[in-house]
Write a protein that holds these residues in place. Sequence first.
Motif, PDB file in Angstrom:
ATOM      1  N   GLY A   9     -13.399 -67.385 -69.546  1.00 14.81           N
ATOM      2  CA  GLY A   9     -14.664 -67.157 -70.212  1.00 14.81           C
ATOM      3  C   GLY A   9     -15.004 -68.287 -71.160  1.00 14.81           C
ATOM      4  N   ARG A  38     -17.889 -55.290 -66.904  1.00 12.21           N
ATOM      5  CA  ARG A  38     -18.356 -56.035 -68.060  1.00 12.21           C
ATOM      6  C   ARG A  38     -18.977 -55.090 -69.075  1.00 12.21           C
ATOM      7  NH1 ARG A  38     -23.435 -59.481 -65.445  1.00 12.21           N
ATOM      8  NH2 ARG A  38     -24.860 -57.697 -65.126  1.00 12.21           N
ATOM      9  N   THR A  91     -24.259 -62.057 -70.299  1.00 13.39           N
ATOM     10  CA  THR A  91     -23.404 -62.135 -71.475  1.00 13.39           C
ATOM     11  C   THR A  91     -22.696 -60.807 -71.710  1.00 13.39           C
ATOM     12  OG1 THR A  91     -24.763 -63.835 -72.541  1.00 13.39           O
ATOM     13  CG2 THR A  91     -23.359 -62.492 -73.964  1.00 13.39           C
ATOM     14  N   ILE A  93     -18.299 -59.072 -72.375  1.00  9.69           N
ATOM     15  CA  ILE A  93     -16.868 -59.197 -72.178  1.00  9.69           C
ATOM     16  C   ILE A  93     -16.575 -58.729 -70.757  1.00  9.69           C
ATOM     17  CG2 ILE A  93     -14.577 -58.492 -72.922  1.00  9.69           C
ATOM     18  CD1 ILE A  93     -15.725 -57.931 -75.670  1.00  9.69           C
ATOM     19  N   THR A 118     -12.296 -61.077 -71.274  1.00  4.50           N
ATOM     20  CA  THR A 118     -12.616 -62.443 -71.657  1.00  4.50           C
ATOM     21  C   THR A 118     -14.119 -62.539 -71.891  1.00  4.50           C
ATOM     22  OG1 THR A 118     -12.374 -64.791 -71.047  1.00  4.50           O
ATOM     23  CG2 THR A 118     -12.869 -63.256 -69.258  1.00  4.50           C
ATOM     24  N   GLN A 119     -14.504 -63.215 -72.943  1.00  2.00           N
ATOM     25  CA  GLN A 119     -15.902 -63.271 -73.349  1.00  2.00           C
ATOM     26  C   GLN A 119     -16.666 -64.318 -72.552  1.00  2.00           C
ATOM     27  OE1 GLN A 119     -17.666 -61.435 -75.933  1.00  2.00           O
ATOM     28  NE2 GLN A 119     -19.376 -62.369 -74.796  1.00  2.00           N
ATOM     29  N   THR A 121     -20.484 -65.894 -72.603  1.00  2.00           N
ATOM     30  CA  THR A 121     -21.736 -65.980 -73.337  1.00  2.00           C
ATOM     31  C   THR A 121     -22.638 -66.989 -72.656  1.00  2.00           C
ATOM     32  OG1 THR A 121     -20.617 -65.459 -75.425  1.00  2.00           O
ATOM     33  CG2 THR A 121     -22.813 -66.440 -75.557  1.00  2.00           C
TER      34      THR A 121
END
Length: 124
Positions: A9, A38, A91, A93, A118-119, A121
């Motif tokens: 991520g 997500r 966007t 996690i 995992t993020q 963005t």
Amino acid sequence: QVQLVESGGGLVRPGDSLRLSCSASGFILGVYAIAWFRQAPGKEREGVICITLGDGSTYHTDSVKGRFTISRDNASNTVYLQMNSLKPEDTAIYYCAADRHGRCVTGAALYDYWGRGTQVTVSS
């Protein structure tokens, strides 16, 4: 211990691509169905895409069709999520989850193992 770990991520711009990895330890990932979920801020966790024991894929979110692809590498005990043409609404996690029955079921509660996420963005 049984463990799933997501990685890959980060912060990307709209239209960019990203590949997430889900690495398993303590069990053989290749005999499980693996799903990506997500969760965006303030939103419920939603299923995105899943790969079956037979390596077929199932989309659980229409908005990612044609943009996201799931695959697995049994030799490295890893599942990947290739994300192309990313949009700000992607966007969230991102989590991977494993089902011992090898089926891409709906409902997060039906999966046996989960990673910590995992993020991702997507922003200008």
